[in-house]
Motif scaffolding. Structure first.
Motif, PDB file in Angstrom:
ATOM      1  N   UNK A 138       0.617  12.984  11.438  1.00 34.47           N
ATOM      2  CA  UNK A 138       1.971  13.509  11.259  1.00 34.47           C
ATOM      3  C   UNK A 138       2.983  12.662  12.007  1.00 34.47           C
ATOM      4  N   UNK A 139       3.971  12.176  11.257  1.00 33.31           N
ATOM      5  CA  UNK A 139       5.011  11.346  11.876  1.00 33.31           C
ATOM      6  C   UNK A 139       5.858  12.177  12.832  1.00 33.31           C
ATOM      7  N   UNK A 140       6.310  13.339  12.379  1.00 34.70           N
ATOM      8  CA  UNK A 140       7.258  14.107  13.187  1.00 34.70           C
ATOM      9  C   UNK A 140       6.600  14.795  14.380  1.00 34.70           C
ATOM     10  N   UNK A 141       5.306  15.144  14.262  1.00 35.95           N
ATOM     11  CA  UNK A 141       4.643  15.847  15.368  1.00 35.95           C
ATOM     12  C   UNK A 141       3.713  14.947  16.169  1.00 35.95           C
ATOM     13  N   UNK A 173       9.661   9.966   3.058  1.00 28.94           N
ATOM     14  CA  UNK A 173       8.661   8.900   3.100  1.00 28.94           C
ATOM     15  C   UNK A 173       9.025   8.002   4.280  1.00 28.94           C
ATOM     16  N   UNK A 174       8.112   7.918   5.258  1.00 31.23           N
ATOM     17  CA  UNK A 174       8.368   7.083   6.446  1.00 31.23           C
ATOM     18  C   UNK A 174       7.303   5.995   6.508  1.00 31.23           C
ATOM     19  N   UNK A 175       6.185   6.265   7.182  1.00 33.71           N
ATOM     20  CA  UNK A 175       5.106   5.266   7.239  1.00 33.71           C
ATOM     21  C   UNK A 175       4.115   5.403   6.079  1.00 33.71           C
ATOM     22  N   UNK A 176       4.256   6.456   5.324  1.00 34.65           N
ATOM     23  CA  UNK A 176       3.424   6.612   4.132  1.00 34.65           C
ATOM     24  C   UNK A 176       2.127   7.377   4.352  1.00 34.65           C
ATOM     25  N   UNK A 177       1.897   7.908   5.567  1.00 41.25           N
ATOM     26  CA  UNK A 177       0.624   8.607   5.844  1.00 41.25           C
ATOM     27  C   UNK A 177       0.456   9.838   4.955  1.00 41.25           C
ATOM     28  N   UNK A 229     -10.970  12.447  -8.864  1.00 40.10           N
ATOM     29  CA  UNK A 229     -11.142  11.621 -10.062  1.00 40.10           C
ATOM     30  C   UNK A 229      -9.931  11.663 -10.974  1.00 40.10           C
ATOM     31  N   UNK A 230      -8.808  12.168 -10.444  1.00 39.29           N
ATOM     32  CA  UNK A 230      -7.580  12.261 -11.250  1.00 39.29           C
ATOM     33  C   UNK A 230      -6.748  10.989 -11.076  1.00 39.29           C
ATOM     34  N   UNK A 231      -5.640  10.919 -11.832  1.00 40.24           N
ATOM     35  CA  UNK A 231      -4.799   9.720 -11.825  1.00 40.24           C
ATOM     36  C   UNK A 231      -3.479  10.024 -11.119  1.00 40.24           C
ATOM     37  N   UNK A 232      -2.978   9.062 -10.351  1.00 38.61           N
ATOM     38  CA  UNK A 232      -1.674   9.203  -9.713  1.00 38.61           C
ATOM     39  C   UNK A 232      -0.604   8.631 -10.646  1.00 38.61           C
ATOM     40  N   UNK A 233       0.351   9.470 -11.057  1.00 39.14           N
ATOM     41  CA  UNK A 233       1.459   8.968 -11.889  1.00 39.14           C
ATOM     42  C   UNK A 233       2.454   8.203 -11.020  1.00 39.14           C
ATOM     43  N   UNK A 234       2.590   8.636  -9.774  1.00 33.93           N
ATOM     44  CA  UNK A 234       3.544   8.016  -8.859  1.00 33.93           C
ATOM     45  C   UNK A 234       4.018   9.064  -7.867  1.00 33.93           C
ATOM     46  N   UNK A 235       5.111   8.740  -7.187  1.00 35.89           N
ATOM     47  CA  UNK A 235       5.625   9.683  -6.185  1.00 35.89           C
ATOM     48  C   UNK A 235       7.133   9.798  -6.298  1.00 35.89           C
ATOM     49  N   UNK A 236       7.606  11.038  -6.182  1.00 38.30           N
ATOM     50  CA  UNK A 236       9.042  11.313  -6.136  1.00 38.30           C
ATOM     51  C   UNK A 236       9.385  11.801  -4.737  1.00 38.30           C
ATOM     52  N   UNK A 237      10.320  11.128  -4.115  1.00 41.32           N
ATOM     53  CA  UNK A 237      10.656  11.390  -2.719  1.00 41.32           C
ATOM     54  C   UNK A 237      12.143  11.726  -2.619  1.00 41.32           C
ATOM     55  N   UNK A 287      13.589   1.576   6.517  1.00 43.03           N
ATOM     56  CA  UNK A 287      13.311   0.703   7.663  1.00 43.03           C
ATOM     57  C   UNK A 287      11.898   0.922   8.194  1.00 43.03           C
ATOM     58  N   UNK A 288      11.167   1.860   7.608  1.00 39.92           N
ATOM     59  CA  UNK A 288       9.759   2.021   7.929  1.00 39.92           C
ATOM     60  C   UNK A 288       8.930   1.510   6.753  1.00 39.92           C
ATOM     61  N   UNK A 289       7.639   1.295   6.971  1.00 38.26           N
ATOM     62  CA  UNK A 289       6.863   0.440   6.060  1.00 38.26           C
ATOM     63  C   UNK A 289       6.244   1.144   4.849  1.00 38.26           C
ATOM     64  N   UNK A 290       6.262   2.505   4.844  1.00 37.67           N
ATOM     65  CA  UNK A 290       5.521   3.243   3.821  1.00 37.67           C
ATOM     66  C   UNK A 290       5.859   2.854   2.389  1.00 37.67           C
ATOM     67  N   UNK A 291       7.144   2.848   2.068  1.00 39.64           N
ATOM     68  CA  UNK A 291       7.567   2.581   0.691  1.00 39.64           C
ATOM     69  C   UNK A 291       7.189   1.183   0.250  1.00 39.64           C
ATOM     70  N   UNK A 292       7.411   0.230   1.137  1.00 40.62           N
ATOM     71  CA  UNK A 292       7.113  -1.171   0.823  1.00 40.62           C
ATOM     72  C   UNK A 292       5.617  -1.342   0.533  1.00 40.62           C
ATOM     73  N   UNK A 293       4.799  -0.756   1.403  1.00 38.73           N
ATOM     74  CA  UNK A 293       3.359  -0.947   1.260  1.00 38.73           C
ATOM     75  C   UNK A 293       2.803  -0.217   0.026  1.00 38.73           C
ATOM     76  N   UNK A 294       3.319   0.967  -0.266  1.00 42.21           N
ATOM     77  CA  UNK A 294       2.841   1.690  -1.455  1.00 42.21           C
ATOM     78  C   UNK A 294       3.266   0.975  -2.744  1.00 42.21           C
ATOM     79  N   UNK A 295       4.502   0.450  -2.760  1.00 46.83           N
ATOM     80  CA  UNK A 295       4.946  -0.295  -3.949  1.00 46.83           C
ATOM     81  C   UNK A 295       4.119  -1.567  -4.104  1.00 46.83           C
ATOM     82  N   UNK A 296       3.810  -2.214  -2.990  1.00 44.63           N
ATOM     83  CA  UNK A 296       2.986  -3.437  -3.047  1.00 44.63           C
ATOM     84  C   UNK A 296       1.601  -3.116  -3.615  1.00 44.63           C
ATOM     85  N   UNK A 297       1.136  -1.903  -3.387  1.00 45.55           N
ATOM     86  CA  UNK A 297      -0.161  -1.497  -3.942  1.00 45.55           C
ATOM     87  C   UNK A 297      -0.052  -1.029  -5.397  1.00 45.55           C
ATOM     88  N   UNK A 298       1.153  -1.106  -5.952  1.00 44.05           N
ATOM     89  CA  UNK A 298       1.329  -0.818  -7.374  1.00 44.05           C
ATOM     90  C   UNK A 298       1.746   0.599  -7.712  1.00 44.05           C
TER      91      UNK A 298
END
Ligand code: 5GP
Length: 192
Positions: free
Chosen positions: A98-101, A127-131, A144-152, A158-169
């Motif tokens: 947990x980022x906040x706690x 979305x902060x660090x993406x945990x 075994x389900x599929x991820x359509x994506x994420x709505x935030x 300025x934190x890395x979560x979004x960048x890293x998740x987008x880099x993973x497609x």
């Protein structure tokens, strides 16, 4: 989304530790009109992705996810938080930091509510660090389900979560991306 950006500027408060407090419209008192506008926007982004289920984590994601699920006309499921990793029962479970706690907890979803033929849109308030999103993705994959994506609602760019998740497609749609914030100023990144 201008409506959300304006509310953040007018009513958001920056706390120590790069935490943005939005209790007056998103995390405690809820501005339903804002949620409806976000649900419409997210529908326009993910309408053609075959979404069968909305998944979030308790508690702050639930209100947004409910509105989005209504827009997509699909069920909303929320992962429950457990303080320990001693989880029993027929559930998918994954540890999350947990980022906040600043502590770890376990999130669980009953195996009855995620199926291998589901296409899941993940929803969260921040979305902060993406945990949190990584944890939800793991639950979906375990089923075994599929991820359509994420709505935030609010991404802290300025934190890395979004960048890293987008880099993973992963397809990530954030209604506001905070580029920088301090006691005295807050700037947004232009959405592409
Ligand atoms: P992440 O897991 O991406 O590091 O952080 C996202 C989770 O932490 C969200 O579920 C949200 O509840 C919480 N969070 C992260 N940053 C903030 C913030 O600045 N303000 C608030 N209110 N919650 C945050």
């Amino acid at each position: 989304m201008k409506l959300l950006e304006d509310m953040i500027l007018e009513r958001g408060k920056v706390l120590p530790g790069h935490v943005l407090k939005v209790d007056s419209f998103l995390n405690h008192q809820i501005d339903v009109k804002l949620l409806r506008a976000m649900a419409d926007e997210l529908y326009s982004v993910f309408a053609n992705d075959g979404v069968t289920k909305i998944l979030t984590v308790e508690a702050s994601g639930i209100a947004i996810a409910t509105m989005v699920a209504d827009r997509f006309n699909v069920p909303m499921v929320f992962a429950k938080k457990h303080k320990t990793s001693n989880v029993v029962g027929d559930v998918y479970s994954v540890p999350v930091h947990s980022y906040t706690h600043n502590r770890d907890y376990t999130i669980i979803v009953s195996k009855s509510y995620l199926n291998s033929n589901d296409v899941v849109l993940l929803i969260d308030d921040f979305l902060a660090n993406g945990c949190a999103l990584r944890g939800l993705i793991k639950l979906v994959e375990d089923a075994g389900a599929k991820v359509a994506g994420a709505g935030i609602a609010i991404e802290k760019g300025f934190q890395e979560g979004g960048k890293s998740l987008r880099a993973d497609g992963y397809k990530i749609a954030s209604m506001a991306i905070v580029e920088s914030m301090s006691d005295t100023s807050l700037t947004f990144r232009k959405n592409d």
